[in-house]
Design a protein around this motif. Structure first.
Motif, mmCIF file in Angstrom:
data_model
loop_
_atom_site.group_PDB
_atom_site.id
_atom_site.type_symbol
_atom_site.label_atom_id
_atom_site.label_comp_id
_atom_site.label_asym_id
_atom_site.label_seq_id
_atom_site.Cartn_x
_atom_site.Cartn_y
_atom_site.Cartn_z
ATOM 1 N N ILE A 16 36.985 38.114 42.311
ATOM 2 C CA ILE A 16 38.433 37.966 42.402
ATOM 3 C C ILE A 16 38.930 38.958 43.449
ATOM 4 O O ILE A 16 38.602 40.142 43.405
ATOM 5 C CB ILE A 16 39.105 38.232 41.048
ATOM 6 C CG1 ILE A 16 38.611 37.208 40.021
ATOM 7 C CG2 ILE A 16 40.626 38.197 41.176
ATOM 8 C CD1 ILE A 16 39.090 37.449 38.618
ATOM 9 N N THR A 17 39.711 38.438 44.385
ATOM 10 C CA THR A 17 40.318 39.296 45.399
ATOM 11 C C THR A 17 41.629 39.846 44.845
ATOM 12 O O THR A 17 42.426 39.108 44.271
ATOM 13 C CB THR A 17 40.596 38.502 46.692
ATOM 14 O OG1 THR A 17 39.349 37.997 47.182
ATOM 15 C CG2 THR A 17 41.230 39.381 47.758
ATOM 16 N N VAL A 18 41.843 41.136 45.035
ATOM 17 C CA VAL A 18 43.065 41.810 44.588
ATOM 18 C C VAL A 18 43.840 42.241 45.822
ATOM 19 O O VAL A 18 43.301 42.927 46.690
ATOM 20 C CB VAL A 18 42.710 43.036 43.704
ATOM 21 C CG1 VAL A 18 43.969 43.820 43.351
ATOM 22 C CG2 VAL A 18 41.956 42.601 42.457
ATOM 23 N N LEU A 19 45.088 41.833 45.907
ATOM 24 C CA LEU A 19 45.957 42.212 47.027
ATOM 25 C C LEU A 19 46.432 43.648 46.809
ATOM 26 O O LEU A 19 47.585 43.913 46.446
ATOM 27 C CB LEU A 19 47.123 41.230 47.138
ATOM 28 C CG LEU A 19 46.723 39.745 47.269
ATOM 29 C CD1 LEU A 19 47.969 38.863 47.307
ATOM 30 C CD2 LEU A 19 45.851 39.522 48.487
ATOM 31 N N ALA A 20 45.530 44.581 47.026
ATOM 32 C CA ALA A 20 45.734 45.980 46.669
ATOM 33 C C ALA A 20 46.850 46.648 47.463
ATOM 34 O O ALA A 20 47.676 47.374 46.898
ATOM 35 C CB ALA A 20 44.427 46.748 46.838
#
Length: 180
Positions: A145-149
């Motif tokens: 899962i990519t997290v828009l940090a």
């Protein structure tokens, strides 16, 4: 890492991250344990551990889970605690995106509620997809899962970087998640 070292490393994780009382030690408020006391009490629980072996485990642990203080008199886990401690971490600006590895069976729940810290102090995120993949593989078919940090940080969420390169935050709401 040999099987003997893996066994002791897992036991160290249990003791230094979750249950120091399992061997009768006390962690200070930053999670440090006295090295000599730790060795003595681990040896009372059917293990053979000396300082050199402990140092070898700390130095060769692929996840760099443990760290000594500069005098080698104290040791602690770098992150992953389920007991309240203050790691003394300072807020950091994260990269544009970070990654969270999980198993397929948890994706639906994560997409509904976000990534929660559950019984730990923080959510753990990685800068590298490969590390997230390895984490996800531990529990079944992996999903990254990519997290828009960086967007999260700009909107007020705080990030920390542990000694061993794991990014930490309190939670990740669903609006910041993307499935790879």
């Amino acid at each position: 890492m040999t099987n003997k070292y893996k066994h002791i490393s897992k036991f160290l994780s249990l003791v230094l991250r979750h249950r120091p009382e399992a061997i009768g030690i006390t962690l200070d408020e930053q999670g440090w344990a006295d090295t000599t006391d730790l060795i003595e009490k681990i040896n009372k629980h059917n293990n053979e551990l000396d300082f050199n072996t402990l140092k070898q485990i700390v130095d060769t642990n692929p996840k760099k889970r443990f760290i000594f203080d500069s005098s080698f008199q104290k040791i602690r886990a770098n992150q992953g605690h389920s007991i309240p401690i203050d790691l003394g971490l300072e807020a950091q600006t994260p990269p544009l995106v970070l990654y969270h590895g999980t198993a397929q069976q948890f994706v639906h729940s994560i997409l509904e509620t976000g990534i929660k810290k559950l019984n730990r102090q923080h959510v753990h995120l990685s800068k590298e997809k490969e590390i997230a993949l390895k984490v996800g593989q531990r529990h079944g078919k992996p999903v990254i899962i990519t997290v828009l940090a960086q967007q999260m940080a700009q909107e007020g969420y705080t990030f920390y970087l542990s000694e061993n390169g794991v990014w930490l935050t309190e939670e990740v709401p669903t609006r910041y998640l993307r499935i790879l």
